[in-house]
Design a protein around this motif. Sequence first.
Motif, PDB file in Angstrom:
ATOM      1  N   LEU A  19       6.549   0.276   9.220  1.00 35.54           N
ATOM      2  CA  LEU A  19       7.593  -0.212  10.133  1.00 35.54           C
ATOM      3  C   LEU A  19       8.573  -1.116   9.387  1.00 35.54           C
ATOM      4  O   LEU A  19       9.785  -1.032   9.587  1.00 35.54           O
ATOM      5  N   PHE A  20       8.040  -1.962   8.503  1.00 32.80           N
ATOM      6  CA  PHE A  20       8.909  -2.856   7.720  1.00 32.80           C
ATOM      7  C   PHE A  20       9.847  -2.037   6.843  1.00 32.80           C
ATOM      8  O   PHE A  20      11.060  -2.286   6.790  1.00 32.80           O
ATOM      9  N   GLU A  21       9.283  -1.037   6.158  1.00 35.92           N
ATOM     10  CA  GLU A  21      10.131  -0.185   5.292  1.00 35.92           C
ATOM     11  C   GLU A  21      11.157   0.587   6.108  1.00 35.92           C
ATOM     12  O   GLU A  21      12.233   0.912   5.600  1.00 35.92           O
ATOM     13  N   GLY A  22      10.814   0.872   7.369  1.00 32.69           N
ATOM     14  CA  GLY A  22      11.749   1.594   8.240  1.00 32.69           C
ATOM     15  C   GLY A  22      12.808   0.681   8.842  1.00 32.69           C
ATOM     16  O   GLY A  22      13.610   1.126   9.666  1.00 32.69           O
ATOM     17  N   GLU A  48       1.980   3.486  -4.885  1.00 35.81           N
ATOM     18  CA  GLU A  48       3.180   3.688  -5.720  1.00 35.81           C
ATOM     19  C   GLU A  48       4.273   2.661  -5.448  1.00 35.81           C
ATOM     20  O   GLU A  48       5.269   2.608  -6.158  1.00 35.81           O
ATOM     21  N   ARG A  49       4.085   1.797  -4.416  1.00 32.49           N
ATOM     22  CA  ARG A  49       5.142   0.819  -4.130  1.00 32.49           C
ATOM     23  C   ARG A  49       4.566  -0.497  -3.586  1.00 32.49           C
ATOM     24  O   ARG A  49       3.453  -0.519  -3.062  1.00 32.49           O
ATOM     25  N   ARG A  50       5.356  -1.558  -3.758  1.00 32.83           N
ATOM     26  CA  ARG A  50       5.014  -2.881  -3.216  1.00 32.83           C
ATOM     27  C   ARG A  50       5.922  -3.147  -2.028  1.00 32.83           C
ATOM     28  O   ARG A  50       7.139  -3.013  -2.148  1.00 32.83           O
ATOM     29  N   ILE A  51       5.325  -3.562  -0.924  1.00 33.37           N
ATOM     30  CA  ILE A  51       6.120  -3.801   0.279  1.00 33.37           C
ATOM     31  C   ILE A  51       6.078  -5.296   0.573  1.00 33.37           C
ATOM     32  O   ILE A  51       5.007  -5.851   0.840  1.00 33.37           O
ATOM     33  N   HIS A  52       7.244  -5.939   0.514  1.00 43.75           N
ATOM     34  CA  HIS A  52       7.287  -7.398   0.693  1.00 43.75           C
ATOM     35  C   HIS A  52       7.472  -7.750   2.170  1.00 43.75           C
ATOM     36  O   HIS A  52       8.489  -8.301   2.572  1.00 43.75           O
ATOM     37  N   VAL A  53       6.451  -7.418   2.938  1.00 47.60           N
ATOM     38  CA  VAL A  53       6.485  -7.633   4.385  1.00 47.60           C
ATOM     39  C   VAL A  53       5.976  -9.051   4.683  1.00 47.60           C
ATOM     40  O   VAL A  53       5.018  -9.514   4.061  1.00 47.60           O
TER      41      VAL A  53
END
Length: 303
Positions: A19-22, A48-53
Amino acid sequence: FRVAVLGAGAMGSLFGGSLFEGGADVTLIDLDVAHVESIRKHGLDAGERRIHVPVLFPSEVNAVYDLVIVFTKAMHTKQALTALRSSIGPNTALLSLQNGLDNKLVLTEFADPRNVLIGITTYPADVKGPGRVESHGRGVARLTAAGEPASPTLDLLPGLFARSGLNAVIDPHAEAAIWEKVAFNAALNGLCAITGSAVGQIGAHAETRALAFRIVSEVCTTAIACGFALERQHVEEMLADAFAHHIHHKPSMLQDVIAGRPTEIEAICGAVVRRADERGVATPVTRTILGLVRHIDWSAATA
Ligand code: NAD
C-alpha cells in the motif's frame, strides 16, 4: 485517507508495504522491538527492494485512522485493538483478513458492525528475520461488511489495493469463504502441528489423510448448521490439491510449534467446536485435534 496496519509481521508487512509503494498514507504498528527498529533503520527488506514505510510502536500512535487493517495473529487482536482504542473514531473502518472464525465478533467490540470489514486472503507471506519479509505468488482478498449499510470504505478498498498491485474483490459470500478456509486450515494445520509432518506426508499416509477429510466434513456440517452454504466438495478438492502439490509445505501452525510460539488453534478448531456444541453437531476428530494442540501450547507456555 490514513491507513494503519496493526501487526506488521508477514501479512501486515506485505499489505502495508505494498500500500505504501502504491502511494497510500500508511503506517505500520507493531510491538516487536527488533522488527520495528530494523524497519526504521534500513526500511522494510522485501527481498529485491527496501520500503521506507513509517512504523510505530503502539504507545507512539496518536492519530485517528480512516482504516485499520488488523494483521496480528487472531489471539492478539483484542489486546492490540485495546491499545489502539483512541485511534478508532466513529468513521474508522476496521478490516480483518486474519484466519479464524471470531474476527468479526472481536472487531465489533471496537467499532459499529457497519464499520467492521472481514474476509480472507490467499496471499502467502513469511517473516525471514527482523525487518525481512518474503512473499511468493499471487492471491486475492475477498471482502464484505459485518453490518448494513456497509461503511463507504468497503467500496474504496478494491481500488486502493489495485493501485498497490493487490487483488481484492467485494464478495457477499465472503463469510462462507472464511468458513471454507477454516475447514481447510482445521484439517491441515492441527495434524501437521501434532505430527511434525509436512502437508504431503499427511496426505501420503492413509490414516492421517482420512482424518483430514473427516475434519473437513465436521467443519462443513457445522458451517451449514450455522447457516453458511459451504461446498464440501470444493474444500475437499482444495485439500486434495494441497496434498498433491504443496508436499513440502509446513503450515504456519507447525512453524509456530517448532518456534515455541502460541498457535491460532482456538480461532480455528476452538471456534468450530464451540459453534458445533451450541448446535448439537458432533465434531469428535476436530475436538481431539483441539485438545492435542492445546496441550502443545500449554506445554510450550509452561516450559
Ligand atoms: P505474524 O506472526 O508474522 O505477524 C503478526 C504480527 O503481529 C507480529 O509482527 C507481532 O509482533 C504483531 N503483534 C502481536 N501483538 C501485537 C500487538 N498487541 N500490537 C501490535 N502488533 C502486535 O503473523 P502473519 O503470518 O502475518 O499472520 C497474521 C494473520 O494473517 C493470521 O491470522 C494468519 O492466520 C493470517 N494469514 C497468514 C498468511 C500467511 O501466509 N502468513 C496467509 C493468510 C492469512
